[in-house]
Design a protein around this motif. Structure first.
Motif, PDB file in Angstrom:
ATOM      1  N   ALA A1464     -32.308  -0.751   8.377  1.00  0.00           N
ATOM      2  CA  ALA A1464     -30.589  -1.043   8.439  1.00  0.00           C
ATOM      3  C   ALA A1464     -30.683  -1.636   9.790  1.00  0.00           C
ATOM      4  O   ALA A1464     -29.858  -2.470  10.016  1.00  0.00           O
ATOM      5  CB  ALA A1464     -30.249   0.157   8.313  1.00  0.00           C
ATOM      6  N   VAL A1467     -31.648  -5.316   9.554  1.00  0.00           N
ATOM      7  CA  VAL A1467     -30.867  -5.952   8.520  1.00  0.00           C
ATOM      8  C   VAL A1467     -29.682  -6.480   9.226  1.00  0.00           C
ATOM      9  O   VAL A1467     -28.853  -7.454   9.271  1.00  0.00           O
ATOM     10  CB  VAL A1467     -30.384  -4.936   7.156  1.00  0.00           C
ATOM     11  CG1 VAL A1467     -29.060  -5.722   6.657  1.00  0.00           C
ATOM     12  CG2 VAL A1467     -31.300  -4.814   6.414  1.00  0.00           C
ATOM     13  N   HIS A1501     -30.995  -1.809  -3.556  1.00  0.00           N
ATOM     14  CA  HIS A1501     -30.355  -2.022  -2.324  1.00  0.00           C
ATOM     15  C   HIS A1501     -31.465  -1.947  -0.756  1.00  0.00           C
ATOM     16  O   HIS A1501     -31.365  -2.713  -0.185  1.00  0.00           O
ATOM     17  CB  HIS A1501     -28.847  -1.421  -1.817  1.00  0.00           C
ATOM     18  CG  HIS A1501     -27.839  -1.696  -2.880  1.00  0.00           C
ATOM     19  ND1 HIS A1501     -27.484  -3.224  -2.768  1.00  0.00           N
ATOM     20  CD2 HIS A1501     -27.239  -0.896  -3.671  1.00  0.00           C
ATOM     21  CE1 HIS A1501     -26.365  -3.202  -3.653  1.00  0.00           C
ATOM     22  NE2 HIS A1501     -26.330  -1.929  -4.313  1.00  0.00           N
ATOM     23  N   ASP A1505     -32.528  -5.043   1.049  1.00  0.00           N
ATOM     24  CA  ASP A1505     -32.731  -4.896   2.547  1.00  0.00           C
ATOM     25  C   ASP A1505     -34.089  -5.416   3.030  1.00  0.00           C
ATOM     26  O   ASP A1505     -34.186  -6.367   4.006  1.00  0.00           O
ATOM     27  CB  ASP A1505     -32.262  -3.685   3.104  1.00  0.00           C
ATOM     28  CG  ASP A1505     -30.683  -3.480   2.794  1.00  0.00           C
ATOM     29  OD1 ASP A1505     -30.000  -4.195   2.588  1.00  0.00           O
ATOM     30  OD2 ASP A1505     -30.480  -2.178   3.210  1.00  0.00           O
TER      31      ASP A1505
END
Length: 1749
Positions: A1464, A1467, A1501, A1505
């Motif tokens: 994340a 990302v 998801h 990512d």
């Protein structure tokens, strides 16, 4: 290694005339060259051209130029040369050992295609390669060739390893293949090893790797299993051309590669384990190198060129000269050539393991080589060229080498003896011994070959000084240990190692036979001994006799002859053996009997003909007879029957000789008729067995040949009818009955009725047999036969006849058995009694006549007594209740314990007669306790007492006497006995008797009376130890009175009364004795005192002479002075030692002083030259006037001391003024100063110091201040007061010092004031330098008490800006510090800021720190774990800083297992192309693909990512320096995998796309080198199963189960790849570290696979497409064409391709439309996201796409 050009062997031509091949012979003597002219030119080792010959074509019809020579090699024996030609043939030419020998073709091998390469690695074996790709083997012994292995590619190169046990072939397609004849335990694989990028024309097999090169101008070193170790790339070097040939050095440590005008050298570095490139050898106009050949010893390299030139180079690391006799040439780290400069001979010393040779020594009369490597030891014999290399751990060079034995080197190291046989690479043996003398070690290595013994290696050595061990070195076990009673000083085995000779320190010579383990002493006094070389004859010297043992098997037979000198040696040669003896100055030779020596040698060598020839020359003597016997035995064993016949003839064994003569005639006849050895004929073998009396063996030999008649005849000749009949029976011979009749008749004729009876019995005719037995007078045999046959027992007349015969023959027992059998017990009992068969009689009586049993038992006992079997009779007498007879028998049988047992059961009257007899027996055995008990039982106590008395056991006698006699009677008895003993002179026995009755005083009196003082003293010491000393003294006085002074001395000294001894000798005038005793027993000075008294008694000159003699003159004078005998002392010193007179005057003066006679003492002190002592005497008595008078008259230097003494007296009376005056008169102001200091009068002390000793004023001041400091506050006040005084006096420097010395005594304000005052005074009045020192001293002190501002101000007064700033910083007054820096010295602004940052950091005030130093603040956030704040703050900074902390945070998260949060992060912030981040991206990818629960629509998801981050990374990589690097390619692959996973999750959310999801799972299998293989196969199998693809599901899940098993076993070696042949699914994948699928799901899969495997309809193959290849494989196995993968399914696109703008990106039209349709119908946002990503990735969507606005 360096190459040095030596010479040109063959001059180059103007045009191309390529040298096609070259070869060195194995013995380094010949070098062969062949060029395009097909002529072989031969050179010697020095490079001189010596010979040449032309090769010939396979078929002359094609002409002489129809071929080229492509390969050439010498045979291992260097006498042949093999030539490989392109006209499909190999010729082997025999060229001979000498130059000019005729060249003849001895083998030829016709092939199916051109020969391209050739090697001759081993005897009879030629290995060669063909143009068609085959590698073949030609055997020169059988003249046949065979294929080793085949390839489909032209063979360009062939080489062998260093040992010649393995080959490498290089092929035109780049393949390199390895093959071993013997892998020598290396375990290396064989077959295709590596695929080189180009044809490996230059191929070399070195020790540690394989080096290959070719036209790509790259040299690649491959490891043992084909992995690349190193690459040397010259492809960008414009000067370099393609590599054409290579050669490895014979040691394998260097490789030379040839190219254009250049030779490149690679050397292996053992320490770094890499190839290092040496400086290349560049020669202009050399042109291309076409051939290389390395001399076998590694010293020369020859290079052939394109123009036909041959250049010779010297290969050498270094050279050295050893002792001006040997040249050592290091041709490689592990190879040295040792050359003898005088003879020119060379030896190549080489480490077979490739270790570096460190040092070479030549020892042992310059014959033996010794060299060390790190792990081995190299040894060699220069004469025989035998070399060894053995494992050897370095021991610091402490080894000792012994070269006495020519076959073996003995190495001693740390108490261990190691043997190394020259020519063997293993240690022969190793033993522990401390004895390093070669005469105490004997090694025999195959010195005389023995029949039936291949290897014979023995060692004898000393285990300790008296123990010899003999070891068999082949088996490594002990074959003998000799424990001798005295030290062994010489030993030697004979040459065959069967006998050991050794001599001990008593010069006794012993012979030990190892086989029988017997030791024989053969000579008593041996001064020389030696085995005669080449035999087992022994020569020794015994005083003046020469002893020779010609037959060592008979050591008692020794030939002795008289000699006059000493034997010095043995010489054998020219058919004679001589013993060399030195007789005076000449050496005389004594010749031994060579014939006798010859016999022993012939026997040992098995040459029996020679032994016979020798024995026939000798007369028959006992020695000769023994030799004939030995030879007869050995020749029979060796089947040399003619020699055996001759031996038996010589020995006079006529029968044996005649028998052997007949046997020899048979053997000779067979040999003439049939050829071969006649001794193998069956009749000969049978006759030899008969000769050895082994008739069964002879019978077996005859019957093997079916010669039954001959076997029967043999037995008949020997009258062995039974064996003859047995043979006839066994073979069913027709003459069997005739034989039996003949046998019976012969028995009757020879009156052998017994044997005839046995024969009739065996044939079942009992009556006839009995008749014959009775006729032969054998009724017992007749009775035995009757007893075994019931029918014969019934014939009463027959039985009566037999019994009568038995009784007549007095065989009563047999008659009784017969009577018992016919139930006539009365007659049977009578017969048993007559025949004394009492056992049977008693048994019969118990059954038939019970009343007779007791009588029979007694009769049986009487019979046994008559038979002297008294022991056996006892029990029978007991059974018959005849106790007296039983006791007599027991006593007669000496069964004493049994007798006692019986006696104990009898009444007292009966037993008492016998007990003394038994007791006498036990008394004679000295078992007195048992005897005593028996005497007591027999009421003969007096006898027991006498027994003890006679045995001298008085204590036991006394104890027994006390029991049965009154004490007074015992004492009278013993004392009387003792007095008798005393009269007889038996004092010791008398003593024992006295002591036994506790009368030791009588014994003491007895010894005193007889003047046996030693015994008397012994008893006194034992019984009256308190009187021992007095007794000694008493005896001493008595003996002194008797004039027995020596004995008296002993007793005085025992009483520790040495003084009494001395006085005794003094009173007798024996001064010498007195002096001796005093010196020995009287302590350190006693003898001096005695000497002094002795001298005093003599007086005058005599005394001086005595004391000089004893060396005690000076000591005597001192002693006289010590004892106040000054007159005697003066007399001695006057006569002998005048220099001692002053010393005696001095001692006299001291004596007079002690006596209070001061006037006389003064005169003596002055005479002694010591007036000062007189002064001190008067000072001590405070007679100052007298002291002053003497000092002034005789010692002016002492006047001052008198004044000082007076002053001390004044001080004691506290009269300081007077004392000061006196001390100043004495010029001792220092003492006055000290006295004032001690009195605490510091002001007076300072005054005196200032006036008289100004130099000490400063030190005194400091001391005063220290004293003040010790006194605390009171002292500090004193210091302050003193400082003020100095200040007032203008002594500012002293005042400052005083102020500075004030320390905190409870009042910091006082201290601060003083320090400030000091600083103020220094600034005002003192020099700048001094004021700077004061301020630098005061500043830190003020800071220490927290007065930072005051300190800073002081610093600023002297412009010490930095110190002022530091003071403010320490006081945390940051604003003041900044202001001072800004105003006074801006250079320090950064300094203040830096400290401020550190302060904030240490205080944790991060928010404040951000404004000052962002990076430091960020680092602090990281330390505190405030990652969110850290990232938030970093976001506001530049991109580089942000990504540094993002990477740190990501690493932290990954460590904690939070790869998703790390993902994340990237990302959110993007993925920069920093190489240092690559491992983070790899880890995120690995964790993601390994994590559970990602095979679902919900995981989209996460996958998206990962995909987006990797896409971002790849886009960044394209723009970076890492573009197109291996890392870039790896991340592109990861992006593709992430895309497949994301697309699969999207497809799983829509039912109509489930086949797309399944295909993606299958496509992912081609990437299992990056994915967990078990998880990938599981997901693919489950997906295939879900859409009904059972074949694929079964294969994938089966593979999954194999992988789970492999994970548990920890290895993938057991995997079967057959299902995946010709697919792009990789075989070599990483083994997953753990199971990625839970146990329950694994069990479900296992059950399903088991169920499906039973289904016969299922085809266990992967589905194929139109290419005939596996449908999911991108590469078609048949064509090798690679298809593009579909972006939607990952399957190969074979038709209907939709191409995207980015090259290499495409999709299958059907799958693409299906995907679009699914999006259109379902409006799935995740599928739309996939489409959006494809658009980004592929540079837009194709025009056919739909729009979803």
């Amino acid at each position: 290694m360096q190459l040095k050009h030596l010479r040109t062997l063959l001059s180059p031509q103007d045009g191309a005339a390529k040298v096609t091949c070259m070869a060195w012979s194995q013995n380094n003597a010949k070098f062969a060259v062949c060029a395009v002219d097909r002529v072989v030119v031969l050179y010697d080792e020095h490079g001189e051209r010596r010979d040449k010959f032309s090769t010939k074509p396979a078929d002359m019809k094609y002409g002489r130029k129809s071929y080229m020579v492509k390969g050439m090699a010498f045979s291992p024996d260097s006498t042949k040369i093999a030539i490989g030609q392109t006209d499909n043939i190999i010729y082997v030419y025999k060229i001979g050992e000498d130059w000019g020998d005729k060249k003849v073709i001895c083998n030829k091998f016709i092939q199916t295609s051109a020969v391209t390469c050739l090697q001759w690695p081993a005897e009879y074996i030629i290995v060669f390669g063909l143009a068609e790709g085959k590698v073949r083997l030609a055997n020169t012994k059988t003249n046949k060739s065979s294929t080793i292995y085949g390839t489909d590619s032209y063979m360009v190169s062939l080489t062998t390893n260093c040992s010649g046990k393995g080959i490498l072939s290089g092929h035109a397609d780049g393949t390199i293949v390895r093959y071993f004849f013997d892998d020598e335990g290396s375990g290396e694989s064989q077959g295709k090893l590596v695929n080189h990028p180009c044809p490996p024309y230059a191929l070399a097999w070195a020790t540690n790797s394989i080096v290959a090169a070719g036209c790509d101008r790259r040299i690649v070193a491959y490891g043992k299993e084909g992995h690349v170790l190193q690459t040397f790339d010259y492809s960008r070097d414009p000067q370099e051309r393609e590599f054409t040939t290579a050669a490895a050095s014979p040691g394998g440590q260097s490789v030379v590669l040839g190219s254009y005008d250049r030779l490149r050298v690679l050397n292996w570095s053992p320490r770094r384990s890499v190839w290092e490139e040496a400086k290349p050898k560049e020669i202009a106009n050399l042109y291309t190198i076409t051939a290389l050949a390395w001399k076998r010893d590694g010293s020369r390299l020859c290079a052939g060129t394109l123009c036909g030139g041959v250049e010779q180079f010297d290969c050498c690391l270094r050279r050295s000269i050893y002792k001006n006799k040997f040249e050592l040439t290091y041709v490689g780290p592990s190879q040295v050539i040792v050359k003898n400069l005088s003879s020119g001979t060379r030896v190549v010393l080489k480490s077979h393991y490739g270790y570096e040779v460190e040092e070479v020594k030549i020892l042992g009369k310059e014959r033996y080589l010794v060299a060390h490597t790190s792990d081995t030891l190299l040894l060699g014999d220069l004469n025989t060229n035998r070399l060894s290399e053995v494992a050897w751990q370095g021991s610091g060079g402490n080894e000792k080498y012994f070269f006495e034995n020519e076959n073996v080197c003995m190495i001693f190291n740390a108490g261990e003896l190691t043997l190394v046989e020259y020519g063997s690479n293993d240690t022969l043996g190793s033993v522990r011994t401390e004895f390093m003398n070669p005469h105490l070690i004997s090694v025999r290595i195959n010195e005389r070959r023995q029949r039936g013994m291949e290897d014979n290696k023995k060692l004898a050595y000393l285990v300790d000084i008296k123990t010899i061990a003999i070891v068999d070195l082949i088996g490594g076990y002990n074959i003998g240990t000799i424990n001798h009673e005295s030290r062994v000083d010489w030993l030697e085995l004979n040459e065959t190692g069967h006998k050991l000779l050794f001599r001990d320190r008593k010069l006794r010579l012993h012979l030990y036979d190892i086989e029988s383990c017997s030791k024989t002493m053969i000579l008593n006094f041996c001064s020389y001994v030696q085995w005669v070389p080449g035999s087992d004859v022994l020569v020794a010297q015994n005083r003046n006799n020469l002893c020779v043992w010609y037959n060592v098997e008979a050591p008692e037979r020794v030939t002795m002859s008289s000699i006059r000198g000493d034997v010095v040696g043995l010489e054998r040669g020219g058919g004679k053996t001589e013993v060399m003896v030195t007789e005076g100055v000449t050496t005389v030779a004594y010749t031994l009997d060579e014939g006798l020596i010859e016999f022993g040698t012939a026997i040992d060598d098995g040459n029996y003909t020679r032994a016979v020839a020798f024995l026939e020359t000798l007369e028959m003597t006992p020695e000769t007879e023994a030799m004939w016997k030995t030879l007869s035995k050995l020749s029979l064993e060796a089947r040399q029957l003619h020699i055996a016949e001759r031996c038996f003839s010589a020995l006079g064994h006529v029968a044996k000789a005649r028998f052997l003569h007949e046997t020899n005639e048979i053997a000779d006849q067979v040999s003439r008729e049939y050829g071969g050895e006649g001794t193998d004929f069956y009749q000969v073998r049978a006759r030899l067995a008969m000769l050895e009396k082994n008739y069964k063996l002879a019978e077996m030999i005859f019957l093997e040949q079916n010669a039954v008649e001959e076997a029967m005849n043999m037995y008949q000749e020997l009258h062995r009818w039974d064996e003859c009949i047995a043979v006839a029976e066994a073979k069913g011979h027709p003459a069997l009955e005739k034989l039996r009749r003949g046998y019976y008749q012969w028995l009757m004729d020879t009156q052998q009725e017994e044997r005839a009876g046995e024969l009739q019995e065996s044939q079942g005719d009992g009556l006839a047999a009995i008749s014959l037995y009775l006729k032969a007078g054998l009724p017992a045999k007749a009775a035995r036969l009757v007893l075994t046959r019931e029918e014969l027992l019934a014939t009463t007349e027959l039985v009566e006849h037999i019994t009568a015969a038995l009784i007549k023959s007095e065989l009563y027992e047999r008659a009784g058995d017969l009577f018992e059998k016919i139930r006539n017990p009365q007659r049977a009992l009578e017969c048993y009694c007559k025949g004394n068969a009492f056992m049977k009689a008693v048994e019969l009586a118990r059954l038939a006549f019970p009343a007779e049993v007791v009588r029979l038992e007694e009769a049986w006992g009487d019979h046994l007594v008559q038979q002297k079997q008294l022991d056996a009779a006892i029990n029978h007498y007991i059974e018959a209740r005849c106790s007296i007879k039983a006791i007599e028998a027991a006593l007669g049988a000496r069964q004493w314990k049994k007798a006692i047992y019986i006696l104990d059961l009898q009444d007292q009257d009966t037993a008492s007669k016998y007990y003394p007899r038994v007791a006498q027996h036990y008394a004679s055995l000295q078992e007195y306790e048992i005897a005593e008990e028996l005497y007591t039982k027999g009421d003969r106590t007096k006898d027991a007492i006498d027994m003890y008395t006679q045995a001298g056991r008085w204590e036991q006698a006394h104890k027994l006497a006390m029991k049965c006699m009154r004490p007074e009677d015992v004492s009278v008895l013993y004392i009387t006995q003792a007095q008798e003993m005393e009269k007889q002179g038996k004092y010791r026995e008398a003593e024992r008797l006295y002591v036994t009755v506790e009368e030791p005083d009588l014994a003491i009196t007895m010894f005193k009376k007889h003047k046996l003082y030693d015994d008397m003293i012994r008893l006194v010491g034992k019984h009256h130890p308190d009187l021992l000393s007095d007794t000694h003294l008493h005896l001493g006085k008595e003996l002194e009175a008797e004039g027995r002074l020596q004995e008296a001395e002993y007793h005085y000294l025992e009483a520790q009364e040495w003084k009494a001894t001395v006085n005794m000798y003094r009173s007798s005038g024996l001064w010498e004795e007195a002096y001796r005793v005093a010196k020995a027993h009287g302590g350190a000075n006693a003898h001096k005192h005695v000497a002094y008294l002795w001298a005093k008694s003599l007086g005058g000159e005599a005394a001086v002479r005595l004391l000089n003699k004893l060396g005690l003159l000076e000591a005597a004078i001192d002693h006289a002075a010590d004892n106040c005998s000054f007159e005697f002392a003066f007399e001695l010193s006057r006569l002998a030692l005048k220099h001692k007179t002053p010393e005696i005057h001095l001692r006299n003066a001291m004596y007079l002083e002690d006596e209070g006679k001061f006037e006389e003492a003064e005169a003596e002190f002055i005479r002694a030259g010591k007036p000062k002592e007189a002064v001190l005497m008067f000072v001590h008595n405070q007679d100052w006037e007298a002291a002053q008078r003497v000092a002034e008259a005789h010692d002016p230097d002492s006047v001052a001391e008198v004044l000082v003494g007076q002053a001390r007296g004044a001080l004691e009376e506290k009269d300081f003024q007077k004392a000061e005056g006196l001390l100043l008169r004495a010029q001792r102001p220092g003492l006055a100063l000290n006295y004032y200091k001690e009195a605490g009068l510091w002001s007076d002390a300072l005054r005196i110091c200032k006036d008289y000793i100004p130099g000490q004023l400063e030190a005194l001041q400091e001391e005063y201040e220290r004293e003040a400091t010790k006194k605390g506050a009171r002292g500090m006040e004193g210091l302050v007061e003193q400082a003020r005084q100095w200040e007032q006096a203008g002594e500012y420097s002293r005042a400052v010092d005083c102020y500075l010395k004030v320390r905190d005594a409870g009042s910091s304000s006082l201290v601060e004031k003083c320090w400030m005052k000091a600083a103020e005074l220094s600034i005002k009045f003192l020099s700048p330098q001094r004021s700077l020192e004061v301020v630098r001293a005061v500043g830190p002190q003020l800071i220490g008490i927290g007065k930072h501002s005051a300190a800073a101000e002081l610093y600023l007064n002297l412009d010490l800006v930095k110190e002022a700033i530091d003071a403010f910083i320490e006081g945390e007054e940051w604003n003041k510090a900044k202001r001072v820096a800004k105003e006074l010295d801006p250079r320090y602004e950064d300094y203040v800021d830096q400290h401020y940052k550190e302060f904030l950091k240490n205080q944790g005030k991060v928010d404040s720190l951000v404004g000052v130093d962002v990076v430091a603040a960020l680092d602090l956030y990281v330390e505190q774990g405030q990652w969110d704040k850290c990232i938030e703050t970093a976001t506001k900074q530049n991109y580089k800083i942000l990504h540094k902390y993002v990477a740190l945070y990501a690493t932290h998260l990954i460590r904690e297992g939070g790869y998703a949060q790390a993902l994340a992060l990237y990302v959110q912030h993007g993925a920069p192309a920093n190489p240092q981040n690559f491992n983070i991206y790899r880890r995120i990818f690995t964790d993601m693909v390994s994590s559970p629960g990602t095979n679902s629509a919900e995981a989209y998801h996460n996958w998206a990512d990962l995909r987006d981050v990797l896409f971002n990374l790849c886009e960044n990589l394209v723009k970076s320096s890492e573009a197109n690097s291996p890392a870039h390619e790896e991340f592109e692959t990861m992006l593709l995998i992430a895309h497949y996973y994301a697309t699969r999750s999207a497809a799983q959310s829509i039912k109509q796309l489930e086949t797309v999801a399944a295909r993606l799972s299958v496509s992912l299998l081609r990437h299992t080198q990056l994915l967990p293989a078990d998880k990938a196969f599981y997901e693919a199998g489950i997906a295939a199963k879900a859409v009904g693809w059972e074949n694929m599901a079964f294969i994938f899940l089966n593979r999954f189960l194999d992988l789970t098993d492999a994970i548990e076993e920890g290895t993938l070696d057991a995997l079967d790849h057959s299902d995946f042949q010709d697919t792009d699914i990789p075989f070599e994948v990483p083994l997953p570290a753990k199971q990625h699928v839970p146990e329950a799901q694994r069990e479900e899969v296992r059950d399903w696979v088991l169920t499906i495997s039973m289904d016969q309809r299922l085809e266990q193959v992967l589905p194929q497409d139109e290419r005939g290849a596996y449908e999911a494989s991108l590469v078609a196995a048949s064509t090798g064409v690679r298809a593009l993968p579909c972006l939607i399914t990952g399957y190969p696109i074979l038709r209907n391709k939709i191409e995207f703008k980015r090259p290499g990106k495409a999709a299958n039209k059907d799958n693409w439309n299906k995907f679009l349709m699914a999006i259109k119908t379902s409006h799935s946002p995740v599928c739309q996201d996939v489409l959006k990503f494809i658009s980004q990735w592929c540079g837009g969507l194709p025009s056919t796409s739909f729009s979803f606005q």
